[in-house]
Design an enzyme around this catalytic site. Structure first.
Site, PDB file in Angstrom:
ATOM      1  N   SER A 593     -40.953  20.064  74.497  1.00 29.48           N
ATOM      2  CA  SER A 593     -39.801  19.162  74.578  1.00 29.48           C
ATOM      3  C   SER A 593     -39.885  18.369  75.880  1.00 29.48           C
ATOM      4  O   SER A 593     -40.824  17.593  76.061  1.00 29.48           O
ATOM      5  CB  SER A 593     -38.498  19.956  74.462  1.00 29.48           C
ATOM      6  OG  SER A 593     -37.407  19.089  74.275  1.00 29.48           O
ATOM      7  N   ASP A 668     -38.242  17.484  62.847  1.00 27.39           N
ATOM      8  CA  ASP A 668     -37.591  17.439  64.155  1.00 27.39           C
ATOM      9  C   ASP A 668     -36.500  16.360  64.189  1.00 27.39           C
ATOM     10  O   ASP A 668     -36.797  15.173  64.116  1.00 27.39           O
ATOM     11  CB  ASP A 668     -38.637  17.170  65.239  1.00 27.39           C
ATOM     12  CG  ASP A 668     -38.115  17.435  66.641  1.00 27.39           C
ATOM     13  OD1 ASP A 668     -36.890  17.401  66.834  1.00 27.39           O
ATOM     14  OD2 ASP A 668     -38.932  17.675  67.539  1.00 27.39           O
ATOM     15  N   HIS A 700     -37.209  21.140  65.802  1.00 26.22           N
ATOM     16  CA  HIS A 700     -37.680  20.898  67.170  1.00 26.22           C
ATOM     17  C   HIS A 700     -38.474  22.070  67.727  1.00 26.22           C
ATOM     18  O   HIS A 700     -39.295  21.890  68.625  1.00 26.22           O
ATOM     19  CB  HIS A 700     -36.498  20.579  68.079  1.00 26.22           C
ATOM     20  CG  HIS A 700     -36.899  20.079  69.423  1.00 26.22           C
ATOM     21  ND1 HIS A 700     -37.820  19.061  69.604  1.00 26.22           N
ATOM     22  CD2 HIS A 700     -36.529  20.455  70.678  1.00 26.22           C
ATOM     23  CE1 HIS A 700     -37.985  18.826  70.900  1.00 26.22           C
ATOM     24  NE2 HIS A 700     -37.223  19.658  71.563  1.00 26.22           N
TER      25      HIS A 700
END
Length: 724
Positions: A593, A668, A700
């Protein structure tokens, strides 16, 4: 860059065992090797006794102070099963464990929920009489369940609409919206930024329901391909990218006694954020933090709950960077005219005592301590308790503050990460903590004299089973010459300082996250230890911009995400390269991320350091990211074109050097796939090779057994490119 200064060696830990982790244990190891614990610890209301589940999860135990905290059974799962069957004979309940999410309503009554075939029941269980009262029943398809203060009424969502079940079982349909993009009562409002964890709030008198109504019909739809049919389909999500049209939200009140609806007159512009919604204890007013879209100006407004009219703006908070409300108001017991407000406006997230006219009574902050978790008041309402940070964010300790004077006392002392609470009498502290060398310890502390009674001391769960690598904390100084940076280093198994080892640097680096703390194993993940056991030096550093270090530590990133963060990471990297046992020609980096963004940034902007990298779900250009988070740190692309250009990785793909594996979830909804598609396209145009792996059914994060597959892929990728 200024010369690196190594300041502090905080400690190390060793354990001796028989083997290394398996790849499966990188995912399931935390439960398999968790230190011994007592689950469901709670003070019994109005008493100096606490309860918890036994080791089998079958019984609820109680430990009274009068018995020197010795444990005895209070309720068995069999007794609970019998009471349920007797009270609700048309249902079949098969409880595997005693309900872990129970609460004490009073000294004799437990409340919890149980699932029937098609119904979720709210239960009040009398531990003395061994009988049950049904306090609510809602459909099993219900989501976002909110119970009123006395459990007399229950609100919940069916789809995007709100229903209420009253105490007599009557159902009230509160909203009936059928338009795609109109969502009521959802915690997924403003994409759960600004501390939003719920979308509905009952008034203290149980009669009125405050709720969000989100209109996102004007927000652009973003397509997520679905692969579960022969011909793929599209699932559309509403995704407001930075600078694009945002959702419009209102706060409404439904009166269950009159059926009357009231909309709070929160004004214009419509694209604003309605945060920290809080009911007045007298049911007359609602307080709302009105945050502008630019997120640099907050107004705390007071509204009349009957008319919805603005009564008064109590105070305003402005910043040259951003204002980030995270916590609802906390009204003081016995005085409905005073409340606690949390903000970091003076440097650290701390408590401020206000009256309901907006007058600041007292700042209740203490030194550079940031409030992490508010723990409540004493029975007289004269003192408040909270978990706060010390030691440059490395530790969590329990504090007491007197509301009248602001005098603050640190109640727990042993180094580490504490989760502690006070009995209703204020006489005892139930304290649970760990640190680098302490797996888990639970004790009761007598507040008056500080004496402690040991309840549980967990043994090292790895002893005789797993060879845990050596772990150390280190502290460096940021390039600003003054800011301490916390780091953790994990040494390879059977470490020999005369040998050279490859490196895996694991990082995150973004807001609201902290990877290095003084807790068991130094907060290291099992994959980190797995890689150390495979012969890597594993290193992690919390750079400026990360959590628990105060306002200035975070705000340095404003409008230039990744720049100060990389400068701090380079301090740690230079340290690693200076070590005689580090093979600086074979260094790798891994992050997910924001960490994926940092990883790719370093592989393009400082492309002579790492030979291999893995970036999971990385942001590649902040103009593709959602408005609520992205605009806080970067402003809009129109307001900050140079910042967006500087931080974008799409125009730096031609600088990529080394081996880069990008991993992404195909579903995602946070970092949409367009980030990676555009980056891969730029790599192709620049003649740069890049590896890309997609997990088709994940969002995600990659979870479950597929996470084992992911860690295996990452480990093999580093082995392929970093091991000679």
């Amino acid at each position: 860059m200024k010369k690196l200064l190594l300041l502090l060696l905080l400690g190390s830990t060793y354990a001796y065992g028989q083997r290394s982790f398996t790849i499966d244990e990188t995912v399931f190891g935390p439960s398999k090797f968790s230190p011994k614990n007592l689950f469901g610890q709670k003070w019994v209301k109005g008493t100096d006794a606490f309860s918890h589940l036994d080791a089998s999860y079958q019984n609820l135990m109680i430990r009274p102070s009068k018995d020197n905290w010795q444990s005895k059974e209070l309720v068995s799962i069999a007794e609970l099963q019998t009471a349920l069957t007797k009270t609700i004979p048309n249902e079949q309940f098969f409880l595997r464990t005693f309900p872990t999410q129970y609460e004490w309503q009073d000294a004799n009554t437990l409340t919890f929920t149980v699932n029937g075939k098609e119904t979720v029941y709210g239960i009040a269980y009398n531990v003395t009489k061994k009988d049950i009262q049904i306090t609510s029943n809602v459909p099993s398809t219900a989501t976002n369940i909110e119970y009123s203060a006395s459990n007399a009424q229950t609100a919940y969502l069916i789809g995007n609409n709100i229903e209420i079940t009253t105490a007599n079982g009557e159902k009230i349909q509160v909203t009936k919206d059928t338009v795609n993009g109109i969502v009521n009562g959802s915690e997924f409002t403003h994409r759960q930024e600004f501390g939003i964890t719920k979308g509905m709030w009952w008034s203290p008198d149980d009669q009125k329901l405050l709720y969000y109504r989100k209109d996102e019909t004007m927000v652009t739809k973003y397509p997520l391909p679905q692969w579960d049919t022969r011909v793929a389909t599209i699932k559309d999500i509403r995704y407001p990218m930075a600078g694009m049209k945002n959702e419009e939200v209102t706060l409404n009140i439904f009166n269950t006694q009159t059926g009357h609806y009231t909309t709070l007159q929160t004004g214009t512009p419509k694209e604003q954020y309605l945060t920290i919604a809080s009911w007045d204890p007298n049911n007359e007013y609602v307080y709302v933090g009105i945050l502008n879209r630019g997120q640099d100006h907050l107004k705390l407004n007071k509204y009349n709950a009957k008319s919805g009219e603005l009564v008064k703006t109590l105070f305003e908070e402005k910043s040259t960077t951003w204002v980030e409300p995270q916590h609802a108001l906390i009204f003081t017991p016995g005085n409905s005219k005073q409340f606690l407000y949390q903000t970091d406006r003076d440097g650290y997230n701390q408590l401020y005592l206000y009256d309901t006219q907006g007058t600041l009574i007292r700042h209740l902050g203490h030194n550079d301590v940031s409030v992490i978790d508010f723990k409540g008041f004493d029975s007289k309402g004269t003192k408040a308790y909270y978990i706060g940070t010390i030691n440059n964010g490395m530790e969590r300790q329990l504090f007491e503050v007197e509301l009248k004077s602001g005098k603050t006392t640190q109640l727990t002392q042993k180094n580490g990460t504490h989760n502690a609470s006070i009995s209703d009498s204020g006489n005892f502290i139930l304290d649970q903590y760990s640190n680098l060398t302490t797996p888990n310890k639970i004790e009761v502390i007598t507040k008056k004299d500080g004496k402690s009674t040991n309840i549980l001391t967990a043994e090292n769960p790895f002893t005789g089973q797993i060879d845990i690598p050596k772990i150390e904390f280190k502290t460096f100084v940021s390039p600003d010459g003054k800011t301490p940076l916390n780091a953790r280093i994990i040494y390879p198994a059977n470490f020999d300082s005369s040998k050279k080892y490859p490196v895996m640097l694991y990082l995150y680096g973004g807001s609201h996250a902290q990877l290095v703390t003084d807790r068991w194993l130094g907060a290291a993940g099992y994959f980190d230890m797995f890689m150390a056991q495979k012969g890597y030096v594993v290193f992690t550093l919390d750079n400026r911009g990360s959590d628990a270090r105060g306002r200035d530590f975070t705000r340095v990133t404003h409008r230039n995400l990744g720049e100060s963060e990389m400068a701090d990471q380079l301090v740690g990297i230079e340290y690693l390269k200076s070590l005689p046992y580090v093979d600086s020609d074979n260094m790798g980096i891994f992050g997910w991320s924001y960490g994926g963004f940092m990883t790719t940034s370093l592989m393009t902007k400082h492309n002579d350091i790492f030979k291999a990298a893995v970036a999971g779900g990385p942001v590649m250009d902040w103009k593709y990211y959602e408005a609520m988070y992205g605009e806080r740190y970067m402003d809009t692309p129109e307001e900050n074109p140079e910042g967006y250009k500087k931080t974008s990785l799409l125009n730096k793909a031609n600088k990529l050097n080394g081996h880069l594996l990008i991993i992404h979830g195909a579903q995602d909804p946070v970092v949409v796939q367009q980030h990676i598609m555009d980056f891969v396209e730029q790599c192709i145009k620049a003649g740069k090779q890049v590896d890309y792996f997609l997990y088709p059914k994940h969002e995600h994060n990659v979870s479950g057994r597929d996470r084992i597959h992911m860690y295996d892929k990452i480990a093999k990728y580093f082995d392929l490119h970093l091991k000679k």
